[in-house]
Design a protein around this motif. Sequence first.
Motif, PDB file in Angstrom:
ATOM      1  N   LEU A  61       0.760  -1.190  -0.097  1.00 45.38           N
ATOM      2  CA  LEU A  61       0.098  -0.113  -0.131  1.00 45.38           C
ATOM      3  C   LEU A  61       0.758   1.201  -0.165  1.00 45.38           C
ATOM      4  O   LEU A  61       0.328   2.316   0.288  1.00 45.38           O
ATOM      5  N   LYS A  62       2.091   1.051  -0.456  1.00 40.45           N
ATOM      6  CA  LYS A  62       2.969   2.319  -0.264  1.00 40.45           C
ATOM      7  C   LYS A  62       2.587   3.405  -1.206  1.00 40.45           C
ATOM      8  O   LYS A  62       2.596   4.629  -0.755  1.00 40.45           O
ATOM      9  N   HIS A  63       1.789   3.303  -2.427  1.00 41.72           N
ATOM     10  CA  HIS A  63       1.616   4.267  -3.270  1.00 41.72           C
ATOM     11  C   HIS A  63       0.111   4.753  -2.537  1.00 41.72           C
ATOM     12  O   HIS A  63      -0.228   6.152  -2.602  1.00 41.72           O
ATOM     13  N   PHE A  64      -0.830   4.201  -1.984  1.00 41.32           N
ATOM     14  CA  PHE A  64      -1.915   4.929  -1.263  1.00 41.32           C
ATOM     15  C   PHE A  64      -1.368   5.686  -0.271  1.00 41.32           C
ATOM     16  O   PHE A  64      -2.025   6.823  -0.097  1.00 41.32           O
ATOM     17  N   ARG A  65      -0.869   5.264   0.846  1.00 42.77           N
ATOM     18  CA  ARG A  65      -0.061   5.960   1.416  1.00 42.77           C
ATOM     19  C   ARG A  65       0.528   7.126   1.341  1.00 42.77           C
ATOM     20  O   ARG A  65       0.316   8.402   2.012  1.00 42.77           O
TER      21      ARG A  65
END
Length: 305
Positions: A61-65
């Motif tokens: 979920l790196k890009h969502f965070r």
Amino acid sequence: MPRKKTLSLRPFKKNLALYLFILPMLVYIAIFNYAPLYGLQIAFKDFVAILGISGSPWVGLKHFRRFLDSPLFWSLLRNTLVLSLYQLIVSFPIPIVLALVLNYTPSQRLKKLTQTATYAPHFISTVVMVGMLFIFFDPSGGLGTLIMKQLGLGDFNLLTEPGAFRHLYVWSGIWQNVGWSSIIYIATLSNSSPELHEAAIVDGASKLQRIFYIDIPVLMPTAIILLILNCGNVMNLGFEKVFLMQTSPNLSVSEVISTYVYKIGLQGQQYSYAAAIGLFNNIINFIVLLFVNQVAAKTTQNSLW
């Protein structure tokens, strides 16, 4: 012993021509709506073009965070919601009103003329529509600018005013689409029982009373279904029109999620980040759709499912 039921191909053979008519649309939906879902996984990866989708490393979920922690997050969300809700609140009832007015227009010639005049703008392309706005409100001699000067509203470029962007976007869209959107309501009103209207007229009911007690109940199921569908797209604004109407001065209110995804994804080549934002946007739409559908089902007994 009871006989086992066997699958019969007789209904399929009987309606083979109908299935063949449906086949091109099913192929279209499969290719353009379902096949691209394979690429959604790049939202959870650091996509590298050389490695391809399957070879790029997973990052969770790196890009969502990253998007949720971005200083632009709340600004983009606010601009998208305000513009979309403004458009929904204003544009949803006006086609209904137009359909009711046309339904009670006694002159068939006037009715046809009004329908033609309101339908025609729908066939103007978005690019041409925005070009018309820029010409109409040209600060050096546009007709709209001259009218504002004559009315004493000031001498300024309306297209660069942040406060005017949302009004221009929404009301130009209403002018362009109100006639086309009213078609389904006009068709629905044609199913209204003439006997009810005749009985109401005999009882001395006015046109307004007939609208409230006969026509609106007939329109309500269709209107609710369309409202649910529109609420399910509350986060999806027409990218093309917003992008074309953007100027440096109005960017503070005109930068929405769809235009940001375009700039980040295609211009900035941050494909995974753009895919994550797009997926987040669609998840919000899906949640809103479920919620509105549930509320509609409990309050009006009309829903998508």
